[in-house]
Scaffold this motif. Structure first.
Motif, PDB file in Angstrom:
ATOM      1  N   LEU A 158      36.948   3.219 -21.447  1.00 24.79           N
ATOM      2  CA  LEU A 158      35.911   3.049 -20.433  1.00 24.79           C
ATOM      3  C   LEU A 158      34.607   2.583 -21.071  1.00 24.79           C
ATOM      4  N   LEU A 159      34.263   3.152 -22.218  1.00 24.23           N
ATOM      5  CA  LEU A 159      33.055   2.739 -22.927  1.00 24.23           C
ATOM      6  C   LEU A 159      33.133   1.249 -23.287  1.00 24.23           C
ATOM      7  N   ALA A 160      34.309   0.792 -23.729  1.00 18.36           N
ATOM      8  CA  ALA A 160      34.471  -0.620 -24.091  1.00 18.36           C
ATOM      9  C   ALA A 160      34.235  -1.530 -22.891  1.00 18.36           C
ATOM     10  N   ALA A 161      34.611  -1.068 -21.708  1.00 19.69           N
ATOM     11  CA  ALA A 161      34.357  -1.863 -20.505  1.00 19.69           C
ATOM     12  C   ALA A 161      32.873  -1.894 -20.161  1.00 19.69           C
ATOM     13  N   LEU A 162      32.173  -0.778 -20.397  1.00 22.11           N
ATOM     14  CA  LEU A 162      30.746  -0.694 -20.077  1.00 22.11           C
ATOM     15  C   LEU A 162      29.900  -1.565 -20.998  1.00 22.11           C
ATOM     16  N   THR A 163      30.409  -1.868 -22.183  1.00 28.12           N
ATOM     17  CA  THR A 163      29.664  -2.714 -23.125  1.00 28.12           C
ATOM     18  C   THR A 163      30.205  -4.143 -23.166  1.00 28.12           C
ATOM     19  N   GLY A 164      31.174  -4.454 -22.321  1.00 25.02           N
ATOM     20  CA  GLY A 164      31.692  -5.812 -22.254  1.00 25.02           C
ATOM     21  C   GLY A 164      32.706  -6.160 -23.314  1.00 25.02           C
ATOM     22  N   GLU A 165      33.137  -5.175 -24.111  1.00 22.25           N
ATOM     23  CA  GLU A 165      34.122  -5.457 -25.154  1.00 22.25           C
ATOM     24  C   GLU A 165      35.518  -5.601 -24.583  1.00 22.25           C
ATOM     25  N   LEU A 166      35.791  -4.960 -23.444  1.00 19.16           N
ATOM     26  CA  LEU A 166      37.113  -5.004 -22.829  1.00 19.16           C
ATOM     27  C   LEU A 166      36.983  -5.476 -21.384  1.00 19.16           C
ATOM     28  N   PRO A 167      37.432  -6.687 -21.067  1.00 18.71           N
ATOM     29  CA  PRO A 167      37.354  -7.154 -19.681  1.00 18.71           C
ATOM     30  C   PRO A 167      38.341  -6.392 -18.803  1.00 18.71           C
ATOM     31  N   PRO A 168      37.986  -6.153 -17.551  1.00 19.08           N
ATOM     32  CA  PRO A 168      38.888  -5.407 -16.664  1.00 19.08           C
ATOM     33  C   PRO A 168      40.115  -6.224 -16.281  1.00 19.08           C
ATOM     34  N   ALA A 169      41.243  -5.528 -16.144  1.00 21.06           N
ATOM     35  CA  ALA A 169      42.445  -6.172 -15.621  1.00 21.06           C
ATOM     36  C   ALA A 169      42.336  -6.353 -14.113  1.00 21.06           C
ATOM     37  N   ALA A 170      41.542  -5.495 -13.483  1.00 20.06           N
ATOM     38  CA  ALA A 170      41.279  -5.593 -12.047  1.00 20.06           C
ATOM     39  C   ALA A 170      39.993  -4.843 -11.760  1.00 20.06           C
ATOM     40  N   GLY A 171      39.344  -5.186 -10.624  1.00 20.16           N
ATOM     41  CA  GLY A 171      38.115  -4.517 -10.242  1.00 20.16           C
ATOM     42  C   GLY A 171      36.887  -5.163 -10.873  1.00 20.16           C
ATOM     43  N   THR A 172      35.748  -4.501 -10.697  1.00 21.70           N
ATOM     44  CA  THR A 172      34.482  -5.075 -11.152  1.00 21.70           C
ATOM     45  C   THR A 172      33.667  -4.068 -11.957  1.00 21.70           C
ATOM     46  N   VAL A 173      32.875  -4.625 -12.882  1.00 20.92           N
ATOM     47  CA  VAL A 173      31.929  -3.846 -13.685  1.00 20.92           C
ATOM     48  C   VAL A 173      30.556  -4.490 -13.515  1.00 20.92           C
ATOM     49  N   GLU A 174      29.594  -3.731 -12.992  1.00 18.07           N
ATOM     50  CA  GLU A 174      28.215  -4.205 -12.894  1.00 18.07           C
ATOM     51  C   GLU A 174      27.319  -3.268 -13.693  1.00 18.07           C
ATOM     52  N   VAL A 175      26.489  -3.851 -14.525  1.00 14.25           N
ATOM     53  CA  VAL A 175      25.582  -3.076 -15.371  1.00 14.25           C
ATOM     54  C   VAL A 175      24.189  -3.673 -15.268  1.00 14.25           C
ATOM     55  N   LEU A 176      23.203  -2.823 -15.008  1.00 21.62           N
ATOM     56  CA  LEU A 176      21.806  -3.247 -14.908  1.00 21.62           C
ATOM     57  C   LEU A 176      21.641  -4.357 -13.871  1.00 21.62           C
ATOM     58  N   GLY A 177      22.367  -4.192 -12.766  1.00 22.92           N
ATOM     59  CA  GLY A 177      22.186  -5.085 -11.626  1.00 22.92           C
ATOM     60  C   GLY A 177      22.909  -6.405 -11.693  1.00 22.92           C
ATOM     61  N   GLN A 178      23.800  -6.597 -12.661  1.00 28.81           N
ATOM     62  CA  GLN A 178      24.515  -7.858 -12.752  1.00 28.81           C
ATOM     63  C   GLN A 178      25.965  -7.636 -13.157  1.00 28.81           C
ATOM     64  N   PRO A 179      26.870  -8.516 -12.714  1.00 28.57           N
ATOM     65  CA  PRO A 179      28.267  -8.417 -13.153  1.00 28.57           C
ATOM     66  C   PRO A 179      28.347  -8.580 -14.659  1.00 28.57           C
ATOM     67  N   MET A 180      29.272  -7.852 -15.269  1.00 24.76           N
ATOM     68  CA  MET A 180      29.436  -7.950 -16.717  1.00 24.76           C
ATOM     69  C   MET A 180      29.886  -9.360 -17.096  1.00 24.76           C
ATOM     70  N   PRO A 181      29.108 -10.065 -17.909  1.00 24.88           N
ATOM     71  CA  PRO A 181      29.514 -11.412 -18.324  1.00 24.88           C
ATOM     72  C   PRO A 181      30.805 -11.361 -19.141  1.00 24.88           C
ATOM     73  N   SER A 182      31.544 -12.463 -19.115  1.00 24.27           N
ATOM     74  CA  SER A 182      32.810 -12.510 -19.841  1.00 24.27           C
ATOM     75  C   SER A 182      32.629 -12.846 -21.313  1.00 24.27           C
ATOM     76  N   GLY A 183      31.443 -13.277 -21.702  1.00 18.81           N
ATOM     77  CA  GLY A 183      31.210 -13.594 -23.109  1.00 18.81           C
ATOM     78  C   GLY A 183      30.001 -14.490 -23.260  1.00 18.81           C
ATOM     79  N   GLY A 184      29.817 -15.003 -24.465  1.00 21.54           N
ATOM     80  CA  GLY A 184      28.745 -15.942 -24.720  1.00 21.54           C
ATOM     81  C   GLY A 184      27.375 -15.305 -24.755  1.00 21.54           C
ATOM     82  N   ARG A 185      26.351 -16.151 -24.602  1.00 21.45           N
ATOM     83  CA  ARG A 185      24.969 -15.698 -24.708  1.00 21.45           C
ATOM     84  C   ARG A 185      24.610 -14.675 -23.637  1.00 21.45           C
TER      85      ARG A 185
END
Length: 263
Positions: free
Chosen positions: A49-76
């Motif tokens: 769960l922690l890995a999902a909250l920091t963007g290290e593990l993308p979800p297989a289903a569902g959504t993760v929003e942190v600080l008002g935005q969807p978790m980016p899939s990578g990059g800048r």
């Protein structure tokens, strides 16, 4: 009155490792200013769960929003979001060849163009916040376990993140150091206006400083509520976890060992 937007919002979250589902149907909303304890036995999926909250593990289903935005899939975009999330690692991650002050300054030197005089002032402020300003010139090998954990906390706070995530913050600490660290988590959360998620299996040390608690077991959230509600719960999963009982609905072994398997 309009409710403030959540700092963390998970909806229908399913997390996998390879072909194996670790967590499913996870729902969570963390309000600004809260301390949420994520509890559960070893291997239950807390680190996943922690890995999902920091963007290290993308979800297989569902959504993760942190600080008002969807978790980016990578990059800048992901790097920018991670700068706003402070993470206290259970192993501290301090660099042994750098002094305490240099360890705390590292995120500032890496991610900002601030002049040295300002960096030194900010480092002094962060060390003062965790009660270790006098240890600025010491090296990690000269620190006790509790002191090293507080230095790591000062470093995690260096960039003034609005969200703090604590990964097993009490691992390896004695009861006194554990009490100091958890009191510090509560005080910093309140004085700095943070929101905190504490991922831990240390129930009795964490509940006194938490606003809400989750218990994870057998692939999902089996309890969500206040610490007082957790203590009163008669749920079989919760009771087994709180008592540390070997027998109950939380399986100790994930699967029976095959005949002839090497331990």
């Amino acid at each position: 009155m309009t409710q403030p937007s959540p700092i963390v919002a998970l909806h229908g979250l399913r997390l996998t490792r390879g072909d194996r589902t670790i967590l499913s149907d996870v729902e969570l909303r963390v309000a600004p200013g809260e301390i949420v304890a994520v509890l559960g036995p070893s291997g239950c999926g807390k680190s996943t769960l922690l890995a999902a909250l920091t963007g290290e593990l993308p979800p297989a289903a569902g959504t993760v929003e942190v600080l008002g935005q969807p978790m980016p899939s990578g990059g800048r975009a992901l790097l920018e979001l991670r700068r706003r999330i402070g993470v206290l690692l259970q192993g501290n991650g301090l660099l042994t060849d750098l002094s305490v002050a240099e360890n705390v300054a590292l995120p500032l030197r890496t991610h900002t163009d601030l002049p040295d005089v300002l960096i030194r002032r900010l480092v002094d402020m962060k060390l003062h916040a965790v009660g270790l300003r006098a240890a600025a010139d010491a090296y990690p090998r000269e620190l006790s376990g509790g002191m090293a954990r507080r230095v790591a906390l000062a470093r995690a706070l260096a960039l003034d993140p609005p969200l703090m995530i604590y990964d097993e913050p009490l691992t390896g600490l004695d009861p006194i150091a554990s009490g100091v660290v958890m009191s510090l988590v509560r005080r910093l959360n309140d004085t700095l206006g943070l929101t905190s998620i504490v991922v831990t299996h240390h129930v009795h040390e964490t509940l006194p400083i938490a606003d809400r608690a989750l218990v994870i077991a057998n692939g999902g959230i089996v309890f969500a509520g206040t610490p007082a509600e957790l203590e009163r719960s008669d749920d079989a999963f919760v009771q087994q976890f709180l008592r540390g009982a070997p027998d109950g609905p939380i399986a100790f072994d994930a699967a029976p060992r095959a005949a002839g398997a090497v331990a």
